[in-house]
Design a protein around this motif. Sequence first.
Motif, PDB file in Angstrom:
ATOM      1  N   ALA A 189       0.833  -1.209   0.000  1.00 53.23           N
ATOM      2  CA  ALA A 189       0.000   0.000   0.000  1.00 53.23           C
ATOM      3  C   ALA A 189       0.863   1.254   0.000  1.00 53.23           C
ATOM      4  N   ASP A 190       1.938   1.246   0.792  1.00 56.35           N
ATOM      5  CA  ASP A 190       2.848   2.394   0.823  1.00 56.35           C
ATOM      6  C   ASP A 190       3.427   2.657  -0.569  1.00 56.35           C
ATOM      7  N   LEU A 191       3.818   1.577  -1.253  1.00 58.51           N
ATOM      8  CA  LEU A 191       4.385   1.728  -2.590  1.00 58.51           C
ATOM      9  C   LEU A 191       3.364   2.281  -3.574  1.00 58.51           C
ATOM     10  N   LEU A 192       2.180   1.699  -3.604  1.00 63.56           N
ATOM     11  CA  LEU A 192       1.149   2.121  -4.557  1.00 63.56           C
ATOM     12  C   LEU A 192       0.733   3.575  -4.327  1.00 63.56           C
ATOM     13  N   VAL A 193       0.399   3.886  -3.100  1.00 61.34           N
ATOM     14  CA  VAL A 193      -0.072   5.242  -2.806  1.00 61.34           C
ATOM     15  C   VAL A 193       1.051   6.255  -2.987  1.00 61.34           C
ATOM     16  N   GLY A 194       2.237   5.899  -2.538  1.00 62.88           N
ATOM     17  CA  GLY A 194       3.359   6.828  -2.662  1.00 62.88           C
ATOM     18  C   GLY A 194       3.643   7.194  -4.106  1.00 62.88           C
ATOM     19  N   GLN A 195       3.663   6.203  -4.975  1.00 57.94           N
ATOM     20  CA  GLN A 195       3.923   6.478  -6.394  1.00 57.94           C
ATOM     21  C   GLN A 195       2.825   7.356  -6.995  1.00 57.94           C
ATOM     22  N   LEU A 196       1.575   7.082  -6.652  1.00 56.52           N
ATOM     23  CA  LEU A 196       0.475   7.841  -7.249  1.00 56.52           C
ATOM     24  C   LEU A 196       0.382   9.261  -6.696  1.00 56.52           C
ATOM     25  N   LEU A 197       0.705   9.443  -5.427  1.00 59.23           N
ATOM     26  CA  LEU A 197       0.683  10.799  -4.874  1.00 59.23           C
ATOM     27  C   LEU A 197       1.849  11.634  -5.376  1.00 59.23           C
ATOM     28  N   ASP A 198       2.888  10.988  -5.871  1.00 60.63           N
ATOM     29  CA  ASP A 198       4.012  11.720  -6.441  1.00 60.63           C
ATOM     30  C   ASP A 198       3.671  12.336  -7.792  1.00 60.63           C
ATOM     31  N   GLU A 199       2.571  11.894  -8.389  1.00 60.45           N
ATOM     32  CA  GLU A 199       2.182  12.456  -9.693  1.00 60.45           C
ATOM     33  C   GLU A 199       0.707  12.836  -9.684  1.00 60.45           C
ATOM     34  N   LEU A 200       0.417  13.966  -9.104  1.00 59.31           N
ATOM     35  CA  LEU A 200      -0.949  14.471  -9.108  1.00 59.31           C
ATOM     36  C   LEU A 200      -1.269  15.084 -10.467  1.00 59.31           C
ATOM     37  N   PRO A 201      -2.495  14.937 -10.944  1.00 55.66           N
ATOM     38  CA  PRO A 201      -2.844  15.497 -12.251  1.00 55.66           C
ATOM     39  C   PRO A 201      -2.971  17.009 -12.215  1.00 55.66           C
ATOM     40  N   GLU A 202      -2.953  17.589 -13.397  1.00 59.08           N
ATOM     41  CA  GLU A 202      -3.167  19.037 -13.494  1.00 59.08           C
ATOM     42  C   GLU A 202      -4.532  19.378 -12.895  1.00 59.08           C
ATOM     43  N   GLY A 203      -4.580  20.463 -12.162  1.00 58.41           N
ATOM     44  CA  GLY A 203      -5.821  20.855 -11.517  1.00 58.41           C
ATOM     45  C   GLY A 203      -5.924  20.376 -10.084  1.00 58.41           C
ATOM     46  N   VAL A 204      -4.995  19.505  -9.670  1.00 56.39           N
ATOM     47  CA  VAL A 204      -4.947  19.042  -8.281  1.00 56.39           C
ATOM     48  C   VAL A 204      -3.588  19.454  -7.725  1.00 56.39           C
ATOM     49  N   ALA A 205      -3.548  20.600  -7.105  1.00 55.14           N
ATOM     50  CA  ALA A 205      -2.270  21.139  -6.636  1.00 55.14           C
ATOM     51  C   ALA A 205      -1.710  20.333  -5.476  1.00 55.14           C
ATOM     52  N   THR A 206      -2.605  19.805  -4.636  1.00 51.42           N
ATOM     53  CA  THR A 206      -2.182  19.021  -3.483  1.00 51.42           C
ATOM     54  C   THR A 206      -3.282  18.024  -3.152  1.00 51.42           C
TER      55      THR A 206
END
Length: 580
Positions: A234-251
């Motif tokens: 879970a740490d790996l999956l979430v960490g990778q996806l939170l490292d690349e937020l889409p345009e329009g999602v600043a945080t």
Amino acid sequence: MTRLWNDPANFADEMIAGFVTAHQRYVRRVSGGVVRSTVSPDQQVAVVIGGGSGHYPAFGGLVGQGLAHGAAMGNLFASPSAAQVYSVAAAAHRGGGVLLSYGNYAGDVLNFDAAQDKLRAEGIACETVVVTDDIFSAPPAEKHKRRGIAGDLTVFRAAAAAAETGYDLTRVVEIARRANERTRSFGVAFGGCTLPGAEEPLFTVPDRRMAVGLGIHGEPGIDETDVPTADGLADLLVGQLLDELPEGVATADGARVVPVLNGLGSLKYEEMFVVYRRVAELLDAAGAEVVDPHVGEYCTSFDLAGTSLTLFWLDDELERLWDTPVDTPAYRRGAVAPAPRQDATTTVTTSAGGPVTVPPADEESRAAAETVRAVLEATARTMDTHADDLGRLDQIAGDGDHGIGMRRGAHAALAAAADAATAGAGARTTLQHAADAWSERAGGTSGALWGVMLCAVAARLGDTRKPSAVDVAAGVAAATQEVMMFGKAAVGDKTLVDALVPFSTELTRAAEAGASLAAAWTDAAGAAARAAAATADLLPRVGRARPHAERSLGTPDPGAHSLALVVAAVAVVLDDSGRT
């Protein structure tokens, strides 16, 4: 492993037949796939999805009120043919235009684009949105090259909800594109999947190791690590996806997100719940507000042991659309008011069955048609002999199904050509029937390209007189140009084009110099074999193997190698038949 089948070649057709029989409340069968069995409103945009079979509930399981209007269903792990996509789209169309949406794979792009062209030529408004959610398949700067995996669901559902709400085609397309831009996925696997009839899985992972960034067709992962704990995954999956937020999602803090933890075939729900427990904790810690979490199987890969996490970042409009009720065989949300059933009858077509109507042909062309049949017999035998080897080549950087697809296409082409020749067809008509059957039954990139090649050669053969060596060479030259235009590949990209171009060049040179067809073809086959072998030194620049470019060094391209095998087998037939 896959345990239950009859004839593996008929598995997809029999699976679709059983699926439709079990779910007549939702779907009816049409040539190439399924459409809703309920009535959709006139002028509603039809959302047509699709891809290869073997990913249930994608794609047929997502057809029904509130979601897709139809699904083009190709053979196992092979894109549907252009004819199949067109058939499903035409059946689903209600006057408001058609949106085609599917995962971004080369074969799907080729076939869906061809179907789109045909629909537009007939006056049906048609647009396409490809799903590109897999963050590991290309860097952010090249996200248009990314594969579509379990994020298909969020894009399909958003687009279909817009259509159900009454949006026109332009707005449905905009919603689908925005949903795709706000969807990110990442997957892992602990073991490969096995297709019906296959003795080995498409890829393997060493014991207690995990493939990272795999594709849903059995493409190997981009990396490999030790198997972590559930929390570690879970740490790996979430960490990778939170490292690349889409345009329009600043945080992530304050953002609303739909998490989709997807099982790929044999991972147990209980295991996924353990993983999701930690996923939810991590998203909460990041300040994200979870909306409508999904844990289950939404896009599988037969019995592949693995999982993927998709994060769909909502905005106000996407969230309103997400609440639209859905009722399909495999996916339900909210309460849908039942719609009346369609009166249309089920229609099913086969690639080689029923009467064959052929235009007139003279004796010379009918004799040439028998040579076409002999050539396809040799091709089918060659693919039977080499299918496993081609599959192993394809496993190195692809999904391992190239041999299966080539064998399927060759046998379908032979059956169709035999029917046409028996009915008295000339060379052109016989080869055209073969081209259509190859494309239809093989599916995928190679199916589309071989259909294009055989069709181009057929056009130069004609149904009158004996084709000359120059005629055949001109057909191969036309086929080469069409393949390069259709597949958007060039020499050096590590595709079948690397063998096809030198084959065509040498065939034309020898034929125009006065060589017999048999002699010219033999020389050209040698050039193709040398060029195919040389692809071992190339890195793939297009196609499914591109994300695994480094792995393919030292291995010839499967498409180029299979082309070289086929033309070598044809050379023997032409020499034995004394063709001049």
